[in-house]
Enzyme design. Structure first.
Site, PDB file in Angstrom:
ATOM      1  N   SER A 195       0.855  -1.174  -0.133  1.00 17.55           N
ATOM      2  CA  SER A 195      -0.027  -0.136  -0.011  1.00 17.55           C
ATOM      3  C   SER A 195       0.790   1.275  -0.174  1.00 17.55           C
ATOM      4  O   SER A 195       0.190   2.273  -0.389  1.00 17.55           O
ATOM      5  CB  SER A 195      -0.963   0.085   1.325  1.00 17.55           C
ATOM      6  OG  SER A 195      -1.861  -0.808   0.962  1.00 17.55           O
ATOM      7  N   GLY A 210       3.443   9.763   6.723  1.00 21.72           N
ATOM      8  CA  GLY A 210       3.836   8.346   6.325  1.00 21.72           C
ATOM      9  C   GLY A 210       2.679   7.335   5.728  1.00 21.72           C
ATOM     10  O   GLY A 210       1.548   7.757   5.553  1.00 21.72           O
ATOM     11  N   HIS A 211       2.974   6.212   5.425  1.00 18.27           N
ATOM     12  CA  HIS A 211       2.409   5.153   4.870  1.00 18.27           C
ATOM     13  C   HIS A 211       3.184   3.823   5.042  1.00 18.27           C
ATOM     14  O   HIS A 211       4.502   3.722   4.849  1.00 18.27           O
ATOM     15  CB  HIS A 211       1.973   5.388   3.256  1.00 18.27           C
ATOM     16  CG  HIS A 211       0.709   5.105   3.026  1.00 18.27           C
ATOM     17  ND1 HIS A 211       0.333   3.562   2.989  1.00 18.27           N
ATOM     18  CD2 HIS A 211      -0.503   5.610   2.507  1.00 18.27           C
ATOM     19  CE1 HIS A 211      -1.078   3.543   2.768  1.00 18.27           C
ATOM     20  NE2 HIS A 211      -1.481   4.777   2.325  1.00 18.27           N
ATOM     21  N   GLY A 239       2.581  -0.669   4.311  1.00 18.48           N
ATOM     22  CA  GLY A 239       2.151  -1.443   3.336  1.00 18.48           C
ATOM     23  C   GLY A 239       2.361  -3.086   4.119  1.00 18.48           C
ATOM     24  O   GLY A 239       3.244  -3.117   4.366  1.00 18.48           O
ATOM     25  N   GLY A 295       3.646 -11.705   3.173  1.00 17.90           N
ATOM     26  CA  GLY A 295       5.037 -11.925   3.774  1.00 17.90           C
ATOM     27  C   GLY A 295       5.972 -11.046   3.620  1.00 17.90           C
ATOM     28  O   GLY A 295       7.030 -11.311   3.998  1.00 17.90           O
TER      29      GLY A 295
END
Length: 463
Positions: free
Chosen positions: A59, A297-298, A300, A304
């Protein structure tokens, strides 16, 4: 011991402690980049991880999609407040009024009322047109603009806007609008570009305690391009710090996006409640104050593989953490962010303390909740609350792909303040915060986790 040596020591020790096969961390401080890596790309075919090793960012891809759209906004080709149908007139949703009203900004700040939605396009090489054609099947959780709820579908639809406006495939448009002008030469969507370079393989911890390679490499069908806008990009620690420099405005890239447009992306568009992810959404970015310091921020999470990018604009600071094991890769990344903030900036994140167990409060929240793809169950044994979340069994059974394991029941606690907020206190989701939603009668009808709304589906709610 130098700060660089301390970082390397922390990264090695934490990765070993958590059993994560490979990790890469990058720090940007005062214009200087520092990297620390540990472990291997794959347990089956090991190569050393370094700052150029490619990881699936999942993401974090949304920040690239949003930035490309902002370039089109600056060029006068897209209006953030315009209805999506101006650019994608074929859009059909479950509710016609929603299809008419939903705007471009609703997609970019997750207020479109769209469920999470990894829709099956029915194609091996799923395309954005085929994805959009199936969006009428998508559950709607609220009217546009009514509330934020994190949505993959919204960003995939945003990717279709990019295609329609530019006349290019999404991937070629992003390359032209963002990757090439910024010199991000180690960032890719196509697995064929990834496989000829050094890349990390995801791993998942099995019920028997064995770490196994995750298949498929991305969290969705190999070759399925429809999910690229919301989660398809692969990149490295070094390219992500270059990406951070751009969003800090410290590179000579005004021709890509001027400073006021960057600031607009980093400014609050809608507040978030009780979320570990942030206090508000900007445009793509989660905005969060940590120890009095403003951050964007981001993160994801793929199959795994986990990625985190955190930027502190007022301090010209950024940190990226990448890891290749579930579930503890997420734990590693969060620990790396906390460690670097404290040791480089003196910024300390304080974990909230839950209330003691309360039987009446527990009874009120216990139940089964779900969204279009996942189940969430809150239970009590009479002395503590637990939360378990995982992919719906029917979706697992219908899929021809291996999927990430579920998160087993882990302790959680309600937070003080009477705001129906909670925190998970153990396991792979430790320190995640969320909140419960009530209807007008005061009945709990949903729970938010990781920015996503899970609606209540147990007998109590049906009554």
């Amino acid at each position: 011991m130098s700060q660089e040596q301390q970082l390397a020591g922390f990264v090695e020790a934490k990765a070993e402690e958590l059993g994560v096969p490979g990790v890469a961390v990058g720090v940007l401080m005062d214009g200087r980049e520092t990297y620390a890596s540990h472990g291997v790309t794959s347990l089956d075919n090991p190569l050393p991880v370094d700052e150029r090793t490619l990881f699936h960012l999942a993401s974090v891809s949304k920040t690239f999609t949003a930035t490309a759209l902002m370039r089109l906004v600056e060029a006068g080709k897209v209006d953030l407040d315009a209805p999506v149908r101006r650019y994608v007139p074929e859009l059909e949703l479950a509710d016609e009024e929603t299809a008419e009203r939903i705007t471009v900004l609703n997609l970019l700040n997750h207020t479109g009322g769209l469920d999470w939605a990894l829709l099956d396009t029915g194609e091996e090489d799923g395309t954005l047109p085929s994805y959009v054609a199936r969006m009428a099947q998508l559950p709607l959780i609220a009217p546009p603009g009514a509330r934020p709820s994190y949505s993959q579908a919204g960003y995939n639809l945003a990717g279709r806007i990019v295609e329609k406006v530019t006349g290019l495939s999404f991937e070629k448009a992003i390359s032209s609008l963002v990757l090439e002008p910024l010199g991000l030469s180690n960032t890719f969507y196509d697995p064929e570009d990834v496989m000829i370079r050094r890349f990390a393989v995801g791993h998942n911890l099995g019920e028997d305690g064995t770490m196994r390679s995750a298949q498929p490499w991305k969290a969705f069908r190999p070759g399925d391009r429809a999910n690229n806008p919301g989660g398809g990009i692969a990149s490295s620690a070094s390219d992500l710090l270059r990406w951070a420099r751009f969003h800090l405005g410290t590179t000579a890239a005004d021709s890509v996006l001027p400073a006021d447009a960057l600031r607009r992306m980093q400014s609050e568009t809608v507040a978030l409640r009780g979320s570990t992810l942030g206090d508000a959404f900007g445009i793509a970015w989660f905005l969060r104050d940590i120890d009095g310091v403003h951050t964007i921020g981001h993160g994801g999470s793929g199959n795994g593989q986990f990625a985190e990018l955190l930027v502190v604009p007022e301090r010209n600071f950024a940190v990226v953490a990448l890891s290749n094991a579930g579930p503890d890769g997420y734990v590693f990344n969060q620990a790396a962010l906390r460690w670097t903030l404290e040791h480089y900036l003196g910024v300390v994140e304080h974990a909230p303390e839950p209330l003691p167990y309360d039987a009446a409060a527990a009874h009120e929240v216990v139940g089964h909740y779900e969204n279009d793809a996942m189940n969430l169950d809150i239970a009590t044994d009479g002395s503590r609350l637990t939360l378990a979340v995982g992919i719906k069994p029917e979706i697992r059974e219908a899929s021809d792909m291996e999927m990430p394991p579920d998160y087993p029941a882990a302790a959680m606690g309600l937070l003080p303040g009477g705001d129906d907020e909670y925190v998970i206190t153990e396991g792979g989701l430790a320190d995640q915060r969320g909140f419960f939603t009530r209807d007008d009668a005061g009945t709990i009808v949903g729970v938010d986790l990781a920015g996503r709304l899970f609606g209540r589906r147990d007998d109590r709610q049906r009554r």
